[in-house]
Write a protein that holds these residues in place. Sequence first.
Motif, PDB file in Angstrom:
ATOM      1  N   GLU A 234     -31.423  29.342 -70.347  1.00  0.00           N
ATOM      2  CA  GLU A 234     -32.289  29.357 -69.165  1.00  0.00           C
ATOM      3  C   GLU A 234     -32.980  27.999 -69.042  1.00  0.00           C
ATOM      4  OE1 GLU A 234     -34.838  32.571 -70.019  1.00  0.00           O
ATOM      5  OE2 GLU A 234     -33.278  34.099 -69.810  1.00  0.00           O
ATOM      6  N   VAL A 235     -32.845  27.430 -67.863  1.00  0.00           N
ATOM      7  CA  VAL A 235     -33.457  26.123 -67.592  1.00  0.00           C
ATOM      8  C   VAL A 235     -34.435  26.289 -66.433  1.00  0.00           C
ATOM      9  CG1 VAL A 235     -33.052  23.706 -67.023  1.00  0.00           C
ATOM     10  CG2 VAL A 235     -31.331  24.981 -68.333  1.00  0.00           C
ATOM     11  N   ARG A 236     -35.708  25.973 -66.685  1.00  0.00           N
ATOM     12  CA  ARG A 236     -36.727  26.107 -65.649  1.00  0.00           C
ATOM     13  C   ARG A 236     -36.997  24.730 -65.043  1.00  0.00           C
ATOM     14  NH1 ARG A 236     -40.836  30.548 -68.461  1.00  0.00           N
ATOM     15  NH2 ARG A 236     -39.271  32.235 -68.470  1.00  0.00           N
ATOM     16  N   ILE A 237     -36.823  24.663 -63.721  1.00  0.00           N
ATOM     17  CA  ILE A 237     -36.856  23.375 -63.013  1.00  0.00           C
ATOM     18  C   ILE A 237     -37.845  23.460 -61.858  1.00  0.00           C
ATOM     19  CG2 ILE A 237     -35.447  21.737 -61.696  1.00  0.00           C
ATOM     20  CD1 ILE A 237     -33.006  22.813 -63.232  1.00  0.00           C
ATOM     21  N   LYS A 238     -38.531  22.336 -61.607  1.00  0.00           N
ATOM     22  CA  LYS A 238     -39.437  22.266 -60.461  1.00  0.00           C
ATOM     23  C   LYS A 238     -39.207  20.961 -59.705  1.00  0.00           C
ATOM     24  CE  LYS A 238     -43.396  20.037 -62.696  1.00  0.00           C
ATOM     25  NZ  LYS A 238     -44.866  20.125 -62.954  1.00  0.00           N
ATOM     26  N   SER A 239     -39.718  20.913 -58.486  1.00  0.00           N
ATOM     27  CA  SER A 239     -39.641  19.700 -57.670  1.00  0.00           C
ATOM     28  C   SER A 239     -40.821  19.680 -56.711  1.00  0.00           C
ATOM     29  CB  SER A 239     -38.327  19.650 -56.880  1.00  0.00           C
ATOM     30  OG  SER A 239     -38.292  18.515 -56.041  1.00  0.00           O
ATOM     31  N   ASP A 240     -41.405  18.494 -56.565  1.00  0.00           N
ATOM     32  CA  ASP A 240     -42.560  18.366 -55.674  1.00  0.00           C
ATOM     33  C   ASP A 240     -42.149  18.100 -54.230  1.00  0.00           C
ATOM     34  OD1 ASP A 240     -44.309  18.777 -57.767  1.00  0.00           O
ATOM     35  OD2 ASP A 240     -44.395  16.637 -58.281  1.00  0.00           O
ATOM     36  N   ASN A 241     -40.953  17.568 -54.059  1.00  0.00           N
ATOM     37  CA  ASN A 241     -40.583  17.165 -52.690  1.00  0.00           C
ATOM     38  C   ASN A 241     -39.173  17.581 -52.291  1.00  0.00           C
ATOM     39  OD1 ASN A 241     -39.096  15.432 -54.254  1.00  0.00           O
ATOM     40  ND2 ASN A 241     -40.336  13.616 -53.784  1.00  0.00           N
ATOM     41  N   LYS A 242     -38.488  18.344 -53.123  1.00  0.00           N
ATOM     42  CA  LYS A 242     -37.131  18.760 -52.790  1.00  0.00           C
ATOM     43  C   LYS A 242     -37.006  20.278 -52.891  1.00  0.00           C
ATOM     44  CE  LYS A 242     -34.602  14.526 -53.802  1.00  0.00           C
ATOM     45  NZ  LYS A 242     -33.368  13.976 -54.382  1.00  0.00           N
ATOM     46  N   ASP A 243     -36.042  20.779 -52.121  1.00  0.00           N
ATOM     47  CA  ASP A 243     -35.810  22.226 -52.091  1.00  0.00           C
ATOM     48  C   ASP A 243     -34.952  22.623 -53.296  1.00  0.00           C
ATOM     49  OD1 ASP A 243     -35.297  24.867 -51.569  1.00  0.00           O
ATOM     50  OD2 ASP A 243     -34.886  24.552 -49.426  1.00  0.00           O
ATOM     51  N   LEU A 244     -35.429  23.545 -54.106  1.00  0.00           N
ATOM     52  CA  LEU A 244     -34.674  23.975 -55.285  1.00  0.00           C
ATOM     53  C   LEU A 244     -33.382  24.685 -54.917  1.00  0.00           C
ATOM     54  CD1 LEU A 244     -37.618  25.243 -57.526  1.00  0.00           C
ATOM     55  CD2 LEU A 244     -36.202  23.227 -57.914  1.00  0.00           C
ATOM     56  N   ASP A 245     -33.315  25.205 -53.705  1.00  0.00           N
ATOM     57  CA  ASP A 245     -32.089  25.857 -53.265  1.00  0.00           C
ATOM     58  C   ASP A 245     -30.957  24.859 -53.099  1.00  0.00           C
ATOM     59  OD1 ASP A 245     -33.252  28.335 -53.260  1.00  0.00           O
ATOM     60  OD2 ASP A 245     -33.814  28.266 -51.141  1.00  0.00           O
ATOM     61  N   ASP A 246     -31.286  23.574 -52.957  1.00  0.00           N
ATOM     62  CA  ASP A 246     -30.262  22.547 -52.788  1.00  0.00           C
ATOM     63  C   ASP A 246     -29.657  22.103 -54.106  1.00  0.00           C
ATOM     64  OD1 ASP A 246     -30.707  22.601 -50.064  1.00  0.00           O
ATOM     65  OD2 ASP A 246     -32.172  20.955 -50.120  1.00  0.00           O
ATOM     66  N   LEU A 247     -30.251  22.545 -55.226  1.00  0.00           N
ATOM     67  CA  LEU A 247     -29.762  22.120 -56.535  1.00  0.00           C
ATOM     68  C   LEU A 247     -28.548  22.964 -56.924  1.00  0.00           C
ATOM     69  CD1 LEU A 247     -30.495  20.140 -58.847  1.00  0.00           C
ATOM     70  CD2 LEU A 247     -31.721  22.032 -59.926  1.00  0.00           C
ATOM     71  N   ASN A 248     -27.410  22.267 -57.157  1.00  0.00           N
ATOM     72  CA  ASN A 248     -26.170  22.944 -57.523  1.00  0.00           C
ATOM     73  C   ASN A 248     -26.098  23.080 -59.042  1.00  0.00           C
ATOM     74  OD1 ASN A 248     -23.282  23.250 -58.292  1.00  0.00           O
ATOM     75  ND2 ASN A 248     -22.974  23.175 -56.068  1.00  0.00           N
ATOM     76  N   ASN A 249     -26.044  24.319 -59.491  1.00  0.00           N
ATOM     77  CA  ASN A 249     -26.081  24.586 -60.936  1.00  0.00           C
ATOM     78  C   ASN A 249     -24.930  23.912 -61.671  1.00  0.00           C
ATOM     79  OD1 ASN A 249     -26.695  25.635 -63.408  1.00  0.00           O
ATOM     80  ND2 ASN A 249     -26.492  27.767 -62.853  1.00  0.00           N
ATOM     81  N   ASP A 250     -23.715  23.969 -61.107  1.00  0.00           N
ATOM     82  CA  ASP A 250     -22.532  23.458 -61.796  1.00  0.00           C
ATOM     83  C   ASP A 250     -22.409  21.936 -61.717  1.00  0.00           C
ATOM     84  OD1 ASP A 250     -21.743  26.026 -62.522  1.00  0.00           O
ATOM     85  OD2 ASP A 250     -20.659  26.338 -60.646  1.00  0.00           O
TER      86      ASP A 250
END
Length: 440
Positions: free
Chosen positions: A369-385
């Motif tokens: 499990e990797v917990r990630i945050k972003s102040d200015n980007k949408d986490l939905d745009d992050l591609n897991n693979d």
Amino acid sequence: MKKRKITDNIPLKIMSVAIAVVLWLIVVNIDNPTGTNYYTLNDVELINKEYVESSDTIGKMCMPEQNQDSIKVAITATKKIRDKIKVTDISAVADLQQAVSLDTNPVMVPITVTCSVPGVSPSDIKVTPQNLSVNLDEKETQEFVVNVSRGDTKPGKDYEVGSLTASPEKVRITGPKTLINKIDKVNASIELDGNTEDFTQDVNLTIIDKNQEVLTDSEMNSLRIENNAKVTVTAKLWKIRQGVQISADYVGTPAEGYQVGAVRIVPDTISVAGSTEGLESLADNNNVITIPEDSIDISGESEDVEKKISLTNLLPDNVKLTSDSSEDVWVTVSILPAGSREFEFPTKNIEVKNKPKDLQVTFETAQIEVRIKSDNKDLDDLNNDKDIKASIDLDGKKEGSYEVPVEIVLPDGYETVEDVTTEVVISSGTAVDDSKENKE
């Protein structure tokens, strides 16, 4: 004179021996000689026990002395009669009314042996010892619950035991106080034999002492057991239903600056067994067992909340967990910093740097499990693979199990909330390593 050899006239000598044997058998059969045969009996029936209870020593009961040896019986008769006698034709009784005195300890009760084979009279029989040693003790009465067991027997495929009940559920046992106090439990055993339908069976009771040994026949004969030591056992067999889901919720809100991530349940599905009515009730709830939300309170929490929940009292009536299921489940509510999200990353995609030569590396879990945050980007745009890269460094590691840090590389604008570790096993086995190796 020519000397004869022992080997001369062998056929004639053999014929002479045979004739002698036949003549001996004829003589024995004609004479029918008298002789003595010896037998061993392992039990003596104690009769007229009521005589002790109704005598001047009222309130007393008797039992054979422990470790008393078997008795030896000698029967003298003609050969024809002796050839007919089997040990099962011989019986021995000790009559308490024939005891010389009830004031001795132990009481000596004369043993009388009889033989059912015609031609054997009492005067032809001798017994050793001539008396049975009997102890007298205070009379005691206690009630015991009947424990029903099925041993190693099982119902048919896809069925579980719903209930095993005895009728009566308890029995009253009267006997010598010393013997009554030895009793640990009273068992009734039933055999399931692959049954798939409810059934009833009459069974004998088995009494276990405090050393977990079954009472001997002589001890059992010293007891008076209600219902003649018999009970009726009813077996209710329930159908198994697999894949029943577990759902859970929570109450409260986490600490300021934190949010709830995922709610994980281990295991999230179980198998149950139930009566027809019980399984219908479960189906009406979509085959889901719900953990009440007030079982898990996350108020003011800034770290994950983990609770062990018992399912025993959450099942519908006439439904139970199968015998191979744990009654507990673990519910974990992830508490994440606000604006962060939890991603599952497959361990097979973790790059292994400095892998020990000629050794295998395996991961203990399928994902981390990797917990990630972003102040200015949408986490939905992050591609897991594609966007998440992970690696471990095994420099200097030898055979063994290790929890090692995982280096996570993310695109600009994203960062991990906390450090990540994973468990690996390094071995000399031939297991296939699915991880990516450093090719340098």
